[in-house]
Design an enzyme around this catalytic site. Structure first.
Site, PDB file in Angstrom:
ATOM      1  CB  VAL A  13     -38.395  17.149  19.682  1.00  0.00           C
ATOM      2  CG1 VAL A  13     -38.286  18.029  20.922  1.00  0.00           C
ATOM      3  CG2 VAL A  13     -37.078  17.139  18.918  1.00  0.00           C
ATOM      4  N   GLY A 107     -44.711  20.667   4.696  1.00  0.00           N
ATOM      5  CA  GLY A 107     -44.457  19.812   5.843  1.00  0.00           C
ATOM      6  C   GLY A 107     -45.199  20.299   7.071  1.00  0.00           C
ATOM      7  CB  ALA A 108     -46.945  18.450   9.769  1.00  0.00           C
ATOM      8  CG  ASP A 109     -41.428  20.198   9.751  1.00  0.00           C
ATOM      9  OD1 ASP A 109     -42.118  20.169   8.714  1.00  0.00           O
ATOM     10  OD2 ASP A 109     -40.185  20.060   9.726  1.00  0.00           O
ATOM     11  CB  THR A 184      -7.167  17.961   7.304  1.00  0.00           C
ATOM     12  OG1 THR A 184      -5.957  18.011   6.541  1.00  0.00           O
ATOM     13  CG2 THR A 184      -8.312  17.537   6.392  1.00  0.00           C
TER      14      THR A 184
END
Length: 267
Positions: A13, A107-109, A184
């Site tokens: 992103v 994690g960097a995020d 289903t």
């Protein structure tokens, strides 16, 4: 302008900030095989489409949980923007006290989200990020990253069901009107969506208990945040661009400063 990259396992992103405002954003698939030239030309086309001038990009900052794409991405920023990107990692100022056993494992995020979440909503705070994996992060009122939980993402869960059950088909991830379904496809949708809502709410409730209860804000972000938040009893806010905002906030803490026209490193 500031160009930001949030590199996840499924998508990259990108966001463009001008005068501290997010003016546009794009999403592209995370592809390990893409070269620096392919990425650079594609981004130039995005800028052209939005009538933006790539020459106005003054700095670039990247958060990544995918090491395999970083060589191409960093080479691209050098070749197509003539910029050395700031990479979220050890040595970067965040203002966040990391209470993890090993801070390098976070994690960097998750750190970027925590910084943005605390800045925008205050603490104590729980951030639920619906990505390839769904992460739950707890931040204290003292701006401490306390830890959290990781759950297989909703798409991973749906794919596993399709791949391991021979007679079940792949379905679109949408919320059916009822949970007692008469075919289903809708039965699968109901089980995945409502079951995931239940998992998220239970984990958040337990985290709130461990935080001592009271006024704990709960913020959701990520691609499928809206789908789950509409049914969740625990999620209060949906902030789609929380990670991009966090990158901008961290950039402001770490950007090079000018003295007599010369660039110097941030103090």
């Amino acid at each position: 302008m500031l160009l930001t990259f949030d590199v996840g396992n499924s998508n990259i992103v990108m966001g463009v900030f001008k005068d501290d405002q997010l003016i546009t954003n794009w999403r592209m698939a995370t592809d390990y095989s893409k070269s620096a030239d392919e990425i650079g030309i594609f981004i130039h086309q995005l800028f052209t489409h939005e009538k933006l001038d790539v020459n106005e990009v003054q700095d670039i900052i990247i958060s990544s949980v995918v090491p395999h794409v970083m060589y191409s991405l960093q080479h691209m920023t050098q070749k197509y923007f003539n910029r050395e990107a700031i990479i979220i990692g050890p040595g970067i100022k965040t203002g966040m006290n990391i209470k993890y056993d090993n801070p390098r494992q976070v994690g960097a995020d998750r750190i970027v989200n925590a910084v943005a979440g605390f800045k925008k909503y205050g603490g104590p705070l729980i951030i639920v990020d619906f990505g390839t994996a769904t992460t739950f992060c707890a931040i204290s009122e003292k701006c401490e990253y306390l830890g959290g939980a990781i759950l297989p993402g909703i798409k991973i869960s749906a794919d596993a069901l399709y791949e391991r059950a021979a007679k079940l088909t792949r379905v679109e991830l949408v919320k059916p009107e009822h949970i007692i379904c008469k075919n289903t496809s809708q039965s699968i949708q109901a089980g995945i969506v409502y079951g995931y809502v239940g998992s998220v709410d239970y984990i958040v409730k337990k985290m709130v208990e461990e935080l001592g209860g009271g006024d704990v804000k709960v913020v959701a972000t990520g691609g499928l945040s809206t789908l789950i938040a509409t049914e969740s009893e625990e999620i209060e806010f949906v902030d789609k661009y929380l990670t991009l905002d966090g990158l901008n906030i961290i950039y402001q803490m770490n950007r090079p400063k000018k003295t007599n026209g010369n660039l110097i490193s941030p103090a």
